[in-house]
Design a protein around this motif. Structure first.
Motif, short mmCIF file in Angstrom:
data_model
loop_
_atom_site.label_atom_id
_atom_site.label_comp_id
_atom_site.label_asym_id
_atom_site.label_seq_id
_atom_site.Cartn_x
_atom_site.Cartn_y
_atom_site.Cartn_z
N LEU A 54 50.17 68.66 35.60
CA LEU A 54 50.42 67.16 34.92
C LEU A 54 50.20 68.14 33.47
N ASP A 55 51.18 67.82 32.47
CA ASP A 55 51.55 68.59 30.97
C ASP A 55 51.68 67.67 30.12
N GLY A 56 50.86 66.97 28.90
CA GLY A 56 51.42 66.03 28.31
C GLY A 56 50.38 65.01 27.75
N THR A 57 50.58 64.14 27.33
CA THR A 57 49.99 62.76 27.42
C THR A 57 50.75 61.37 27.92
N ILE A 58 49.85 60.54 28.58
CA ILE A 58 49.54 59.81 29.46
C ILE A 58 49.25 58.32 28.60
N ARG A 59 49.31 57.04 28.39
CA ARG A 59 48.26 56.95 27.68
C ARG A 59 48.87 54.91 28.35
N ARG A 60 47.69 54.60 28.49
CA ARG A 60 47.56 52.77 29.45
C ARG A 60 46.91 52.13 28.68
N ASN A 61 46.87 51.04 28.66
CA ASN A 61 46.44 49.23 27.93
C ASN A 61 45.24 48.93 29.06
N PHE A 62 44.23 48.86 29.05
CA PHE A 62 42.98 48.80 30.41
C PHE A 62 42.34 47.97 29.30
N TRP A 63 42.00 46.51 30.41
CA TRP A 63 40.72 45.56 30.40
C TRP A 63 39.32 45.57 30.45
N ILE A 64 38.36 45.76 29.81
CA ILE A 64 37.05 45.87 30.32
C ILE A 64 36.68 44.42 31.22
N GLU A 65 36.23 44.37 32.18
CA GLU A 65 35.91 43.40 33.01
C GLU A 65 34.40 42.78 32.29
N SER A 66 34.25 41.62 32.51
CA SER A 66 32.28 41.35 31.94
C SER A 66 31.64 41.28 32.86
N GLU A 67 31.87 41.64 34.00
CA GLU A 67 30.28 42.06 35.55
C GLU A 67 30.27 43.73 35.46
N ASN A 68 31.08 44.47 34.23
CA ASN A 68 30.33 46.12 34.43
C ASN A 68 29.82 46.20 33.00
N LYS A 69 29.43 44.70 32.25
CA LYS A 69 28.50 44.83 31.54
C LYS A 69 29.69 45.84 30.03
N GLY A 70 30.72 46.22 29.88
CA GLY A 70 31.31 47.04 28.86
C GLY A 70 31.33 48.40 29.39
#
Length: 132
Positions: A54-70
């Motif tokens: 892998l060479d370069g940049t990848i990105r994605r939107n990620f949601w925070i689960e409330s049970e993980n306490k942030g």
């Protein structure tokens, strides 16, 4: 089949509409990278990838689960090359940044955010990562 192959403009328009629709939902991974043997599993709250290169940049939107306490847990495996990870809030501010990550696991506290953007920057990296 000949009609579809002949009219690539039609295919491109529908593909563009599909990408615009998924972007509006905040779904998917966006790559500006070269990869070899890239395998990925993605949900709103989970992202894993393994690859031979892998060479370069990848990105994605990620949601925070409330049970993980942030907290976001990140596990990186590095066999060769370098890997860096940045986490941004929706305004583009950097919440977390780490470069030259070896094989390690760590937690990132995320406060007051339901959704963040994760950017993975690889330089001729062999290995993988898990974000959950």
């Amino acid at each position: 089949i000949f009609f579809v192959l002949k009219d690539w403009g039609f295919v491109r328009r529908w593909y563009s509409l599909f990408i615009a629709f998924t972007n509006s939902l905040g779904v998917g991974t966006f790559r500006s990278a070269t990869s070899v043997a890239f395998l990925s599993k993605e949900t709103r709250t989970y992202w894993s990838a393994s690859y031979a290169y892998l060479d370069g940049t990848i990105r994605r939107n990620f949601w925070i689960e409330s049970e993980n306490k942030g907290n976001i847990q990140i596990n990186v495996k590095t066999e060769e090359g370098t890997l860096g990870i940045e986490i941004h809030d929706l305004d583009g501010n950097i919440i977390f940044s780490k470069e030259n990550i070896g094989t390690e696991m760590f937690e990132v506290p995320i406060e007051d955010e339901e959704k963040v953007v994760i950017r993975v920057k690889a330089n001729e990296h062999k290995g993988g990562f898990v974000v959950e």
